[in-house]
Scaffold this motif. Sequence first.
Motif, PDB file in Angstrom:
ATOM      1  N   ALA B 157       0.798  -1.227   0.000  1.00  0.00           N
ATOM      2  CA  ALA B 157       0.000   0.000   0.000  1.00  0.00           C
ATOM      3  C   ALA B 157       0.829   1.274   0.000  1.00  0.00           C
ATOM      4  O   ALA B 157       0.358   2.329  -0.425  1.00  0.00           O
ATOM      5  CB  ALA B 157      -0.946  -0.001   1.205  1.00  0.00           C
ATOM      6  N   GLY B 166      -5.213   3.530  -2.924  1.00  0.00           N
ATOM      7  CA  GLY B 166      -5.935   3.858  -1.694  1.00  0.00           C
ATOM      8  C   GLY B 166      -6.512   5.266  -1.725  1.00  0.00           C
ATOM      9  O   GLY B 166      -7.651   5.491  -1.299  1.00  0.00           O
ATOM     10  N   GLN B 167      -5.727   6.208  -2.248  1.00  0.00           N
ATOM     11  CA  GLN B 167      -6.219   7.588  -2.266  1.00  0.00           C
ATOM     12  C   GLN B 167      -7.343   7.780  -3.290  1.00  0.00           C
ATOM     13  O   GLN B 167      -8.289   8.532  -3.051  1.00  0.00           O
ATOM     14  CB  GLN B 167      -5.054   8.543  -2.536  1.00  0.00           C
ATOM     15  N   LYS B 170     -10.388   6.434  -1.650  1.00  0.00           N
ATOM     16  CA  LYS B 170     -10.939   7.391  -0.685  1.00  0.00           C
ATOM     17  C   LYS B 170     -11.754   8.466  -1.419  1.00  0.00           C
ATOM     18  O   LYS B 170     -12.831   8.856  -0.961  1.00  0.00           O
ATOM     19  CB  LYS B 170      -9.820   8.064   0.123  1.00  0.00           C
ATOM     20  N   VAL B 176     -10.865   2.426   3.275  1.00  0.00           N
ATOM     21  CA  VAL B 176      -9.632   1.933   2.663  1.00  0.00           C
ATOM     22  C   VAL B 176      -8.673   1.410   3.730  1.00  0.00           C
ATOM     23  O   VAL B 176      -8.353   2.120   4.689  1.00  0.00           O
ATOM     24  CB  VAL B 176      -8.940   3.039   1.836  1.00  0.00           C
ATOM     25  N   GLY B 178      -4.899  -0.392   4.058  1.00  0.00           N
ATOM     26  CA  GLY B 178      -3.662  -0.717   3.359  1.00  0.00           C
ATOM     27  C   GLY B 178      -2.833  -1.720   4.132  1.00  0.00           C
ATOM     28  O   GLY B 178      -2.869  -1.749   5.363  1.00  0.00           O
ATOM     29  N   LEU B 189       0.520   6.126   5.637  1.00  0.00           N
ATOM     30  CA  LEU B 189      -0.755   5.789   4.990  1.00  0.00           C
ATOM     31  C   LEU B 189      -1.938   6.426   5.712  1.00  0.00           C
ATOM     32  O   LEU B 189      -2.819   7.005   5.078  1.00  0.00           O
ATOM     33  CB  LEU B 189      -0.946   4.263   4.934  1.00  0.00           C
ATOM     34  N   THR B 190      -1.947   6.312   7.048  1.00  0.00           N
ATOM     35  CA  THR B 190      -3.114   6.830   7.770  1.00  0.00           C
ATOM     36  C   THR B 190      -3.012   8.336   8.019  1.00  0.00           C
ATOM     37  O   THR B 190      -4.009   9.044   7.941  1.00  0.00           O
ATOM     38  CB  THR B 190      -3.305   6.112   9.122  1.00  0.00           C
ATOM     39  N   PHE B 195      -5.652   6.994   4.543  1.00  0.00           N
ATOM     40  CA  PHE B 195      -6.246   5.654   4.648  1.00  0.00           C
ATOM     41  C   PHE B 195      -6.984   5.538   5.987  1.00  0.00           C
ATOM     42  O   PHE B 195      -6.584   6.144   6.984  1.00  0.00           O
ATOM     43  CB  PHE B 195      -5.149   4.575   4.597  1.00  0.00           C
ATOM     44  N   ALA B 198      -4.183   0.930   8.462  1.00  0.00           N
ATOM     45  CA  ALA B 198      -3.043   0.301   7.812  1.00  0.00           C
ATOM     46  C   ALA B 198      -2.567  -0.843   8.684  1.00  0.00           C
ATOM     47  O   ALA B 198      -2.612  -0.763   9.920  1.00  0.00           O
ATOM     48  CB  ALA B 198      -1.926   1.313   7.591  1.00  0.00           C
TER      49      ALA B 198
END
Lengths: 341, 341
Positions: B157, B166-167, B170, B176, B178, B189-190, B195, B198
């Motif tokens: 991810a 992922g984006q 969203k 989402v 990851g 990621l978060t 996301f 994750a």
Amino acid sequence: MTEMNKTWILRKRPEGEVKEGDLELVESPLEPLKDGEVRTRLIYLSLDPTNRIWMSDVDAYLPPVGIGDPMRGGGLAVVTESKFDGLSAGDIVNTGLGSWSLYSTHPGQTLTAMPKLPGVPLTAFMGPLGATGMTAYFGLMDIGKPKAGETVVVSAAAGAVGSMVGQIAKIQGCRVVGIAGSDEKCKWLTETAGFDAAINYKSEDVGAALDKHCPDGIDVNFENVGGKIMDQVIARLNDFSRMPLCGLISTYNATEPVPGPYNFSNLLMRRTLVKGFIVIDYFPRFPEGMQQMAGWLMEGKLKFETDIVKGLENAPASLSRLFEGKNLGKLIVEVSEPPAS
Amino acid sequence: MTEMNKTWILRKRPEGEVKEGDLELVESPLEPLKDGEVRTRLIYLSLDPTNRIWMSDVDAYLPPVGIGDPMRGGGLAVVTESKFDGLSAGDIVNTGLGSWSLYSTHPGQTLTAMPKLPGVPLTAFMGPLGATGMTAYFGLMDIGKPKAGETVVVSAAAGAVGSMVGQIAKIQGCRVVGIAGSDEKCKWLTETAGFDAAINYKSEDVGAALDKHCPDGIDVNFENVGGKIMDQVIARLNDFSRMPLCGLISTYNATEPVPGPYNFSNLLMRRTLVKGFIVIDYFPRFPEGMQQMAGWLMEGKLKFETDIVKGLENAPASLSRLFEGKNLGKLIVEVSEPPAS
């Protein structure tokens, strides 16, 4: 004297193949019919690989049959008594997801009388015009999308689904190669059902035979079996191939985890479309499929065979015929005498 | 004095990961340019998991790079000399499926100058607006078809493709989750990419974490990795789920056959659509994807990272960063100085 019903009850979850004692045939008195209900007597019970899935406590497409519950199944039945306006004694109906019972009681609105088609035997409603025929038709046409000149491979080719898949693909103008488990089946596929070639997986090197019979690769793999045979087919898929995923009979009796195809990465390289499907998802489109298949059947373009075992008491033991590859065509239990046609 | 070119030549097929001696950096004099030709100097070389596939003699989506041939690859380059009317020295172009060379000579009509977008750095054309961005966009939108409220899982991810998947999901209104290989990546990621959750597959129980973060199951699995992680995701797919099959990086260095997913039968039970794809199949639709991604990028909706290694001489050794999960975002070799923006 009260008439008695007979029903197969699931007593325990089979480990591997179904064994004696996993199911029990139980007698019970018939209850009086209520208003709006219809009583049917089963004529033909359909035996299908998916019956085995229903006996296991796995996360499948339907909940498993409960221990102590009637075994799930269906087929063609005759109405013996009706308290519902739309149906009369003598009408033939499909009991859908009913049970392995001699008699069943249904809300009348859940049943539809089968049409009478000239020259079409009742058993056709268990094959080309039944759930297996619809499985073949929608899986091939809706997911496989075969084009004239393409090569279509089907496993369990002499079974109820596979035999229809191959013949429908021939009608579409495809080269069709079937994989089956005996010389007798292979002979039927090429000589009666019009397949271009058939491979006996028990006596031939499947990979070499596919190379020989699919010189232009494989565009559609209608998958019924899984395991090593599926792997050989996946290795020979063409770019942008399609793979309707209909069944994985080689794994249903497994007692240990079964690896997926070793050639899984070829699904990426070949940009293959794999689509799992269950025929009940297509239920709203059955009239379309029935009409098309009935037309081909009446034109003589679809040959079909039945493998009929007599007696409801033989149902559990007969299921093994599917897993041992003994049946040619649709496996049916004749539960009671069919009407004179 | 004749100016010299530098090119990585494939000397032998790697066994497992790429090792010293598998490729050799060779110098050669530049030939004079002919009419209609364009000479480019590579600025950014793209390193991607698929590079490893091209080194193996397997039946992939492109023929393998020949032994003794320049290693295949591409990226952003600057035109240094042009005998083609449509391009001038200083133009920035994408060399597509070129080679791991400092200089390259191209028929002019095969190149297109990159547009200049306000506020968008050149590296964006190696990421969101490059092949990895198009991979994410078309794989997710065309195959995954995410709907608002659905749950999308993406593996690798924090990589160039996964971070975009992922984006974009969203932006479509999905939940989402990851899967990545370090706490630092999961935090990015978060906290940066937005996301919902994750999972660090190196320190967490992936199955348990998926159960926690995907309480409504998984509707779309954008698959980049394969192996055990894929199996855990497949086990949690919802009915009628979709699985764009983009990559199987866990298998590319394999020296023995790799089994497919043990939960393969769940693709049948859940009626999942699996579709392998390669981004070059979408080449005719790149303008559509570029326009959409450029719009989101300029609106600030797509965060992206680059992992830049300097020097063409470091290209082969840097490839291992992808397989060891060391890179966050797009892995790029800076081959020569980018122009001042």
